[in-house]
Design an enzyme around this catalytic site. Structure first.
Site, PDB file in Angstrom:
ATOM      1  N   CYS A 129       0.871  -1.191   0.041  1.00  0.00           N
ATOM      2  CA  CYS A 129      -0.008   0.043   0.046  1.00  0.00           C
ATOM      3  C   CYS A 129       0.985   0.972  -0.127  1.00  0.00           C
ATOM      4  O   CYS A 129       1.494   1.264   0.959  1.00  0.00           O
ATOM      5  CB  CYS A 129      -0.885   0.036   1.297  1.00  0.00           C
ATOM      6  N   CYS A 136      -2.774  15.282   2.814  1.00  0.00           N
ATOM      7  CA  CYS A 136      -3.741  15.219   2.116  1.00  0.00           C
ATOM      8  C   CYS A 136      -4.784  16.479   2.135  1.00  0.00           C
ATOM      9  O   CYS A 136      -4.903  16.798   3.351  1.00  0.00           O
ATOM     10  CB  CYS A 136      -4.693  13.940   2.386  1.00  0.00           C
ATOM     11  N   CYS A 140     -11.040  13.683   5.069  1.00  0.00           N
ATOM     12  CA  CYS A 140     -12.005  12.889   5.477  1.00  0.00           C
ATOM     13  C   CYS A 140     -11.930  12.685   7.030  1.00  0.00           C
ATOM     14  O   CYS A 140     -10.716  12.639   7.548  1.00  0.00           O
ATOM     15  CB  CYS A 140     -11.640  11.531   4.851  1.00  0.00           C
ATOM     16  N   CYS A 143      -9.941   9.640   9.091  1.00  0.00           N
ATOM     17  CA  CYS A 143      -8.750   9.389   8.414  1.00  0.00           C
ATOM     18  C   CYS A 143      -7.607  10.167   9.012  1.00  0.00           C
ATOM     19  O   CYS A 143      -7.721  11.571   9.001  1.00  0.00           O
ATOM     20  CB  CYS A 143      -8.737   9.473   6.904  1.00  0.00           C
TER      21      CYS A 143
HETATM   22  S1  SF4 Z   1      -9.022   9.041   3.091  1.00  0.00           S
HETATM   23 FE1  SF4 Z   1      -7.441  10.169   3.912  1.00  0.00          FE
HETATM   24  S2  SF4 Z   1      -5.716  10.034   2.474  1.00  0.00           S
HETATM   25 FE2  SF4 Z   1      -7.644   9.079   1.504  1.00  0.00          FE
HETATM   26  S3  SF4 Z   1      -8.707  10.961   0.536  1.00  0.00           S
HETATM   27 FE3  SF4 Z   1      -9.487  10.962   2.682  1.00  0.00          FE
HETATM   28  S4  SF4 Z   1      -8.029  12.283   3.870  1.00  0.00           S
HETATM   29 FE4  SF4 Z   1      -6.908  11.865   2.061  1.00  0.00          FE
END
Ligand code: SF4
Length: 368
Positions: A129, A136, A140, A143
């Protein structure tokens, strides 16, 4: 600052060599050292003359990616934080298959049955992975990476180097090469489109790792415009959508990108992608306790996914300190999965791997 030699194509390197009084065919040898043999210095390129190695060293550099920290789980998962040339950190994970026949083996969002023949399939499944960005921008809520700022995109060589490093870990620890790659680490791959596709080209090229694109899955939070672009580019790798809620109200709450890329827009883009590529879509769905785990949610999930040939991966959640989400209970999970199975959907329940280490995406790099 010297130029990163791996930013040059073979043709550009050849032109540079000729302009500097060298023979153009050396470009092929140098590229082989850079990509196939992953040389870390010009000194290693022993079939080049010393003056040529010095010439290259005077103008170019090979930017290193080094393992900064490593954590090993009792289930065999190895998580690494990789330090980039500029000091930034990203994460990569090696997920070895669980015992033979365990359907949840390997955390990658596709099974071996999808893949065409490759010389890497004879042994146990070894999934890497990898990250595509430092941090990012998509925030989200479930995460750990989503709580970091996005600092920059990784270039193709930095993505490729993670794969090479994890392949080495697989060979050293399990005596087996990598069999699968998922772009499911830090970052949104489709917001680093050009470099991600370039890295796939490298990984699949005979001059690189020679892996089948069917062994590669790019996972997106759902950027409709770029999903369409993948269709236009007729990519050969697999596509996974991190869905996690199949109605806009709930998805807006956990994935803010949904406000500008609604489920209707993503659904249309996925249909377009399928029409262009003929590739089945994987939908990833984390079952959060008392949030998206009801039969009504299952019904919405089924309705959303049935527009294209699909399979659904129900993924166990790795809780993070920043958020209050927890896993659903086993009975609710069974009920949810049974509902989908009764509809004839291909489902796969993915157990969390590396629970005794910083398993969630971004946890290890975020610590530092
Ligand atoms: S899950 Fe995490 S790494 Fe993936 S797009 Fe959402 S914030 Fe970004």
């Amino acid at each position: 600052m010297k130029q990163d030699i791996r930013k040059l194509t073979a043709v550009q390197l050849k032109d540079w060599l000729v302009q500097n009084g060298e023979q153009g065919f050396r470009s092929k040898q140098i590229h082989e050292w850079l990509w196939k043999k992953s040389a870390l210095s010009f000194g290693q390129m022993t079939n080049l003359s010393l003056p040529m190695r010095e010439l290259l060293g005077a103008h170019f550099e090979i930017r290193p990616l080094t393992v900064d920290q490593q954590q090993r789980s009792s289930d065999g998962t190895i998580k690494s934080s990789f330090r980039l040339f500029d000091g930034n950190l990203v994460e990569g994970v090696l997920i070895p298959a669980l015992r033979r026949g365990d359907r949840s083996a390997g955390a990658g969002p596709h099974d071996d049955r999808d893949a065409g023949p490759t010389n890497r399939t004879a042994g146990p499944r070894m999934t890497a992975c990898v990250s595509s960005q430092v941090g990012c921008s998509l925030t989200c809520k479930f995460c750990a990476t989503g709580y970091m700022d996005r600092k920059r995109n990784l270039d193709a060589a930095e993505i490729y180097d993670q794969v090479v490093a994890i392949d080495r870990q697989a060979r050293e620890n399990y005596d087996a090469p990598l069999s699968n790659i998922v772009y499911m680490g830090m970052g949104e791959p489709l917001l680093n489109y050009k470099n991600v596709l370039e890295s796939v080209d490298r990984i699949t090229s005979a001059d690189g790792l020679g892996m089948s694109p069917k062994r590669i899955t790019v996972s997106t939070a759902g950027i409709a415009r770029m999903i369409r672009q993948l269709g236009d580019d007729a990519v050969k790798f697999n596509l996974a959508l991190s869905l996690h809620a199949a109605n806009d109200t709930k998805r807006d709450q956990i994935m803010p990108i949904n406000e500008s890329n609604t489920l209707a827009a993503i659904g249309d883009a996925l249909t377009y992608f399928y029409q262009k590529t003929g590739t089945r879509i994987t939908f990833e769905y984390i079952l959060f306790y008392d949030f998206n785990d009801s039969l009504q949610d299952a019904q919405e999930l089924w309705k959303f996914t049935k527009r294209v040939p699909a399979k659904i991966h129900i993924i166990e959640y790795n809780p993070i300190a920043e958020a209050n989400f927890t896993n659903t209970d086993p009975q609710t999970l069974d009920r949810f999965a049974d509902f989908l199975a009764d509809k004839g959907v291909t489902i796969n329940v993915r157990r969390s791997r590396g629970k005794d280490i910083d398993a969630a995406c971004g946890q290890l790099a975020g610590k530092q």
